[in-house]
Design a protein around this motif. Sequence first.
Motif, PDB file in Angstrom:
ATOM      1  N   ARG A  14       0.822  -1.200   0.000  1.00 52.51           N
ATOM      2  CA  ARG A  14       0.000   0.000   0.000  1.00 52.51           C
ATOM      3  C   ARG A  14       0.864   1.261   0.000  1.00 52.51           C
ATOM      4  O   ARG A  14       0.594   2.211  -0.748  1.00 52.51           O
ATOM      5  CB  ARG A  14      -0.928  -0.019   1.231  1.00 52.51           C
ATOM      6  N   ALA A  15       1.921   1.260   0.809  1.00 56.73           N
ATOM      7  CA  ALA A  15       2.793   2.435   0.868  1.00 56.73           C
ATOM      8  C   ALA A  15       3.503   2.662  -0.462  1.00 56.73           C
ATOM      9  O   ALA A  15       3.710   3.810  -0.888  1.00 56.73           O
ATOM     10  CB  ALA A  15       3.816   2.268   1.991  1.00 56.73           C
ATOM     11  N   THR A  16       3.869   1.570  -1.145  1.00 50.91           N
ATOM     12  CA  THR A  16       4.527   1.692  -2.447  1.00 50.91           C
ATOM     13  C   THR A  16       3.572   2.265  -3.489  1.00 50.91           C
ATOM     14  O   THR A  16       3.941   3.138  -4.291  1.00 50.91           O
ATOM     15  CB  THR A  16       5.068   0.322  -2.898  1.00 50.91           C
ATOM     16  N   ILE A  17       2.341   1.798  -3.467  1.00 53.25           N
ATOM     17  CA  ILE A  17       1.331   2.307  -4.399  1.00 53.25           C
ATOM     18  C   ILE A  17       1.027   3.780  -4.095  1.00 53.25           C
ATOM     19  O   ILE A  17       0.960   4.620  -5.005  1.00 53.25           O
ATOM     20  CB  ILE A  17       0.061   1.448  -4.329  1.00 53.25           C
ATOM     21  N   ASP A  18       0.882   4.091  -2.799  1.00 60.77           N
ATOM     22  CA  ASP A  18       0.627   5.480  -2.418  1.00 60.77           C
ATOM     23  C   ASP A  18       1.786   6.389  -2.798  1.00 60.77           C
ATOM     24  O   ASP A  18       1.599   7.590  -3.024  1.00 60.77           O
ATOM     25  CB  ASP A  18       0.377   5.577  -0.917  1.00 60.77           C
ATOM     26  N   GLY A  19       2.971   5.798  -2.893  1.00 62.22           N
ATOM     27  CA  GLY A  19       4.155   6.571  -3.265  1.00 62.22           C
ATOM     28  C   GLY A  19       4.300   6.785  -4.758  1.00 62.22           C
ATOM     29  O   GLY A  19       5.263   7.424  -5.201  1.00 62.22           O
ATOM     30  N   GLY A  20       3.377   6.222  -5.548  1.00 59.69           N
ATOM     31  CA  GLY A  20       3.386   6.508  -6.980  1.00 59.69           C
ATOM     32  C   GLY A  20       3.613   5.337  -7.898  1.00 59.69           C
ATOM     33  O   GLY A  20       3.616   5.499  -9.127  1.00 59.69           O
ATOM     34  N   THR A  21       3.808   4.144  -7.352  1.00 50.19           N
ATOM     35  CA  THR A  21       3.978   2.959  -8.201  1.00 50.19           C
ATOM     36  C   THR A  21       2.629   2.267  -8.354  1.00 50.19           C
ATOM     37  O   THR A  21       2.072   1.773  -7.374  1.00 50.19           O
ATOM     38  CB  THR A  21       4.987   1.970  -7.590  1.00 50.19           C
ATOM     39  N   PRO A  22       2.059   2.222  -9.549  1.00 53.59           N
ATOM     40  CA  PRO A  22       0.736   1.606  -9.725  1.00 53.59           C
ATOM     41  C   PRO A  22       0.742   0.127  -9.335  1.00 53.59           C
ATOM     42  O   PRO A  22       1.742  -0.579  -9.517  1.00 53.59           O
ATOM     43  CB  PRO A  22       0.461   1.780 -11.216  1.00 53.59           C
ATOM     44  N   GLY A  23      -0.386  -0.342  -8.825  1.00 55.05           N
ATOM     45  CA  GLY A  23      -0.512  -1.739  -8.461  1.00 55.05           C
ATOM     46  C   GLY A  23      -0.269  -2.666  -9.633  1.00 55.05           C
ATOM     47  O   GLY A  23       0.286  -3.757  -9.477  1.00 55.05           O
ATOM     48  N   GLU A  24      -0.675  -2.252 -10.837  1.00 54.32           N
ATOM     49  CA  GLU A  24      -0.472  -3.123 -11.997  1.00 54.32           C
ATOM     50  C   GLU A  24       1.009  -3.306 -12.302  1.00 54.32           C
ATOM     51  O   GLU A  24       1.424  -4.356 -12.810  1.00 54.32           O
ATOM     52  CB  GLU A  24      -1.196  -2.561 -13.219  1.00 54.32           C
ATOM     53  N   VAL A  25       1.824  -2.289 -11.974  1.00 47.68           N
ATOM     54  CA  VAL A  25       3.272  -2.417 -12.168  1.00 47.68           C
ATOM     55  C   VAL A  25       3.846  -3.438 -11.184  1.00 47.68           C
ATOM     56  O   VAL A  25       4.681  -4.280 -11.547  1.00 47.68           O
ATOM     57  CB  VAL A  25       3.959  -1.052 -12.000  1.00 47.68           C
ATOM     58  N   LEU A  26       3.403  -3.375  -9.924  1.00 47.20           N
ATOM     59  CA  LEU A  26       3.861  -4.351  -8.943  1.00 47.20           C
ATOM     60  C   LEU A  26       3.464  -5.766  -9.355  1.00 47.20           C
ATOM     61  O   LEU A  26       4.256  -6.707  -9.226  1.00 47.20           O
ATOM     62  CB  LEU A  26       3.280  -4.027  -7.568  1.00 47.20           C
ATOM     63  N   MET A  27       2.240  -5.928  -9.880  1.00 45.21           N
ATOM     64  CA  MET A  27       1.800  -7.256 -10.296  1.00 45.21           C
ATOM     65  C   MET A  27       2.594  -7.750 -11.495  1.00 45.21           C
ATOM     66  O   MET A  27       2.948  -8.935 -11.579  1.00 45.21           O
ATOM     67  CB  MET A  27       0.303  -7.252 -10.613  1.00 45.21           C
ATOM     68  N   GLU A  28       2.908  -6.866 -12.413  1.00 40.05           N
ATOM     69  CA  GLU A  28       3.710  -7.260 -13.573  1.00 40.05           C
ATOM     70  C   GLU A  28       5.097  -7.698 -13.134  1.00 40.05           C
ATOM     71  O   GLU A  28       5.634  -8.699 -13.621  1.00 40.05           O
ATOM     72  CB  GLU A  28       3.808  -6.096 -14.564  1.00 40.05           C
ATOM     73  N   ARG A  29       5.691  -6.957 -12.196  1.00 38.72           N
ATOM     74  CA  ARG A  29       7.012  -7.341 -11.690  1.00 38.72           C
ATOM     75  C   ARG A  29       6.947  -8.684 -10.975  1.00 38.72           C
ATOM     76  O   ARG A  29       7.832  -9.535 -11.140  1.00 38.72           O
ATOM     77  CB  ARG A  29       7.535  -6.276 -10.733  1.00 38.72           C
ATOM     78  N   ALA A  30       5.898  -8.873 -10.169  1.00 35.38           N
ATOM     79  CA  ALA A  30       5.750 -10.135  -9.448  1.00 35.38           C
ATOM     80  C   ALA A  30       5.569 -11.299 -10.415  1.00 35.38           C
ATOM     81  O   ALA A  30       6.214 -12.345 -10.285  1.00 35.38           O
ATOM     82  CB  ALA A  30       4.567 -10.051  -8.482  1.00 35.38           C
ATOM     83  N   GLY A  31       4.691 -11.107 -11.404  1.00 37.88           N
ATOM     84  CA  GLY A  31       4.449 -12.169 -12.368  1.00 37.88           C
ATOM     85  C   GLY A  31       5.668 -12.488 -13.205  1.00 37.88           C
ATOM     86  O   GLY A  31       5.972 -13.655 -13.460  1.00 37.88           O
ATOM     87  N   ARG A  32       6.387 -11.446 -13.629  1.00 33.51           N
ATOM     88  CA  ARG A  32       7.587 -11.681 -14.438  1.00 33.51           C
ATOM     89  C   ARG A  32       8.671 -12.372 -13.613  1.00 33.51           C
ATOM     90  O   ARG A  32       9.348 -13.290 -14.087  1.00 33.51           O
ATOM     91  CB  ARG A  32       8.115 -10.371 -15.020  1.00 33.51           C
ATOM     92  N   GLY A  33       8.845 -11.946 -12.382  1.00 37.40           N
ATOM     93  CA  GLY A  33       9.830 -12.609 -11.529  1.00 37.40           C
ATOM     94  C   GLY A  33       9.501 -14.072 -11.317  1.00 37.40           C
ATOM     95  O   GLY A  33      10.378 -14.944 -11.371  1.00 37.40           O
ATOM     96  N   ALA A  34       8.215 -14.354 -11.080  1.00 33.67           N
ATOM     97  CA  ALA A  34       7.802 -15.740 -10.900  1.00 33.67           C
ATOM     98  C   ALA A  34       7.968 -16.538 -12.187  1.00 33.67           C
ATOM     99  O   ALA A  34       8.355 -17.717 -12.162  1.00 33.67           O
ATOM    100  CB  ALA A  34       6.347 -15.788 -10.428  1.00 33.67           C
ATOM    101  N   TYR A  35       7.695 -15.917 -13.310  1.00 34.06           N
ATOM    102  CA  TYR A  35       7.880 -16.554 -14.624  1.00 34.06           C
ATOM    103  C   TYR A  35       9.341 -16.950 -14.831  1.00 34.06           C
ATOM    104  O   TYR A  35       9.642 -18.076 -15.261  1.00 34.06           O
ATOM    105  CB  TYR A  35       7.411 -15.581 -15.700  1.00 34.06           C
ATOM    106  N   ILE A  36      10.257 -16.051 -14.505  1.00 34.34           N
ATOM    107  CA  ILE A  36      11.682 -16.354 -14.669  1.00 34.34           C
ATOM    108  C   ILE A  36      12.092 -17.507 -13.756  1.00 34.34           C
ATOM    109  O   ILE A  36      12.816 -18.429 -14.172  1.00 34.34           O
ATOM    110  CB  ILE A  36      12.524 -15.095 -14.392  1.00 34.34           C
ATOM    111  N   GLU A  37      11.618 -17.488 -12.520  1.00 36.12           N
ATOM    112  CA  GLU A  37      11.959 -18.570 -11.599  1.00 36.12           C
ATOM    113  C   GLU A  37      11.321 -19.887 -12.034  1.00 36.12           C
ATOM    114  O   GLU A  37      11.901 -20.954 -11.847  1.00 36.12           O
ATOM    115  CB  GLU A  37      11.533 -18.211 -10.175  1.00 36.12           C
ATOM    116  N   LEU A  38      10.134 -19.812 -12.635  1.00 33.59           N
ATOM    117  CA  LEU A  38       9.490 -21.012 -13.162  1.00 33.59           C
ATOM    118  C   LEU A  38      10.335 -21.640 -14.261  1.00 33.59           C
ATOM    119  O   LEU A  38      10.545 -22.865 -14.287  1.00 33.59           O
ATOM    120  CB  LEU A  38       8.101 -20.663 -13.687  1.00 33.59           C
ATOM    121  N   LEU A  39      10.856 -20.815 -15.156  1.00 38.60           N
ATOM    122  CA  LEU A  39      11.709 -21.337 -16.231  1.00 38.60           C
ATOM    123  C   LEU A  39      13.000 -21.924 -15.664  1.00 38.60           C
ATOM    124  O   LEU A  39      13.485 -22.961 -16.134  1.00 38.60           O
ATOM    125  CB  LEU A  39      12.027 -20.227 -17.233  1.00 38.60           C
ATOM    126  N   THR A  40      13.567 -21.255 -14.665  1.00 39.91           N
ATOM    127  CA  THR A  40      14.780 -21.770 -14.035  1.00 39.91           C
ATOM    128  C   THR A  40      14.516 -23.112 -13.379  1.00 39.91           C
ATOM    129  O   THR A  40      15.315 -24.052 -13.483  1.00 39.91           O
ATOM    130  CB  THR A  40      15.312 -20.764 -12.995  1.00 39.91           C
TER     131      THR A  40
END
Length: 517
Positions: A14-40
Amino acid sequence: MKIISVQTMRDLDRATIDGGTPGEVLMERAGRGAYIELLTFADTIPEKHVQRVAIIAGKGNNGGDGYVIARLLDQEAGIPACVYSVCPTDELQGDAKLNADRLPESVPVVHCPDSLPNDALLPGTIVVDALLGTGISGPLRPPYPTLIKQINESGLPVVAIDIPSGLDGDTGAIATDAVVADSTVTMALPKTGLFNPNGRKVCGKIRCIDIGIPSNLVDQAPSTGNAIFANDIRPFLQRRPRDSHKYTFGHTVVFGGSNHYTGAPLLAASAALRTGAGLTTVAAPESVLSRMTPTFDALINVPVPEIPDAGPTLTREGILQIPELGERATALVLGPGVGRSEHIAELTEEVLTWNLPTVIDADALICLAKTSDRFPTLDTAILTPHPGEMKKLMNGYGLDSQLVETDRTAAATELARKTGAVVVLKGMTTVIATPDGQTWLNSSGTAALATAGTGDVLAGMIGAFLAQGLDRADAAKTAVFLHGYAAEIATLPERGLVADDLINLIPTAMQQVSPLA
C-alpha cells in the motif's frame, strides 16, 4: 533479509502504491519474476516433464500473478499454458482483471467452480499454484480443499506463488490442507509462515522476488526474524584481486579420519578446495591416510604419527610432532571421521590453543558434550551439530535440550551465548546463532542433503571461507546457503545425489549467486 508478517507485506504494498507505483506495475514485476523462476526451475527437470503449464488461479492478486505468468509463457517462452480459474474472468477485479483481459486468445481459461477437469493434470505438466497465496487463515472453503487435493495427488511438479495455498502466512498453520510445492516464489520479502516447520515441509525451494518496494520502506518495516538468501551472501563472492597468490586465500587444515571413516576428511578437504581455499591439508592418522584415495591431486596429505596403544586415531602427541600444521594454517576443521577415541578431548584442547578460527564437527562435538568443563569458552569456534549432536551439547553445557525440538532458534542462541561459539544447527531450516544473540534462518536446501557426508562437505566449506578471511558469522552464513543452493541446482534427482556430487556443484552455485565468484 528480513522475514515479515502478512500484514507488513500488505502495508508495504500500500505504501509503495501510495508513493506513486501503480498496483499493476507491482503485479507485472511479481508475475515476471515468478515466470523467470518457473523457467529456471523447469531447467532442472527433464524436457519430457515440461510439456505444458497449468496455472490454477484464484480470485485475488495471487491469481492475477498467475495470469501474468500465463501471458509471458505464451508470448516469450512459447510454452503451452492454460489457466484453470475458480471464477469467470468477468468476476475478477482490479489488477487481476486487467491481466486476465491481457491474455492472448491462444491461452485458454477454463472455469473450474468445483474441481479441475481430468485433462488439467496430465503427465508432462508443471502446475502453478496461484490460488490463495497469503490471503488465507483458518479452514478452507470449497472448492479449495478439492483443488488442493487434486494438485497434491497429481504427482506433478508444483511452483507456488508467494506461499503455498492453504498455509497460513503468519503462523505456518495448515487448518485444512495445503499445496505441497517443489518451489515457492515469494514476493519482496519472505513471510513468517514459510519458515515455520509446517511451511518448510510444503514450500520446497524458496525464491524471493524483488518487486520494487523502496528500500527506505523495507528498512522501516518490522521484522519477525532474518533469513539468508542469495542477495545476503553476494557481497562475499566479489572479484578477487588480480595480483593474488595461493597464500592470499588461506590454508585450511582438516583434522579427521579413523579406522572406519576414511572418506569424511577427504570430503571436507575437497569441499574446502572447491570453495576457494588457497591450500588445503588433510591431517589424518598415518595408517588411515595410507588407505585414503584423495579426490584432488591438489590436496596436501599429512600423515600424523600414531602413538603406541592408541590405535589409528589422532592424538595431541601425534600432531605436536608436526608443528608446521599450526604454523601454516589459517583456519581449521576438526572432526570429520575423527571417531570417539578418548584422545580427542586432548587433541581438541591443543588445537584450540592455536587461536585460529576452527570448525568443530561430527564426533569432535560429541567429545565437547562429554567434556564441556574443559571447554568453557569457544570464542574461536564454529559448532556444526545436527539435532542429535545438539541435544548432547545442550545437556553437556547444562542447557535445556528440549529446545532442540520445540524452538531451534532459541536452542542455538542459548548454546552460542553459553560457549562464545557461533552455532550452526543443521536441519530442514539451518539456524545460525552468534554469541551476541543474532540469528539467521537459511532458506536453501533440499532433501537431497539427507545423505551421508554432506555435513562433512559443509564443514569444509565453512573452513574455506574462514581461511579466506570472513568472520565466523559471515563464513557460516555464506557456506550454509551455498551448501543448500548447490543441492537445489543439481540436475540429479534428490534420491541420486551423493556428497561427492555436491562438491563439484559448489563452483556453479557460487557463480549462480555472483558472476564474479
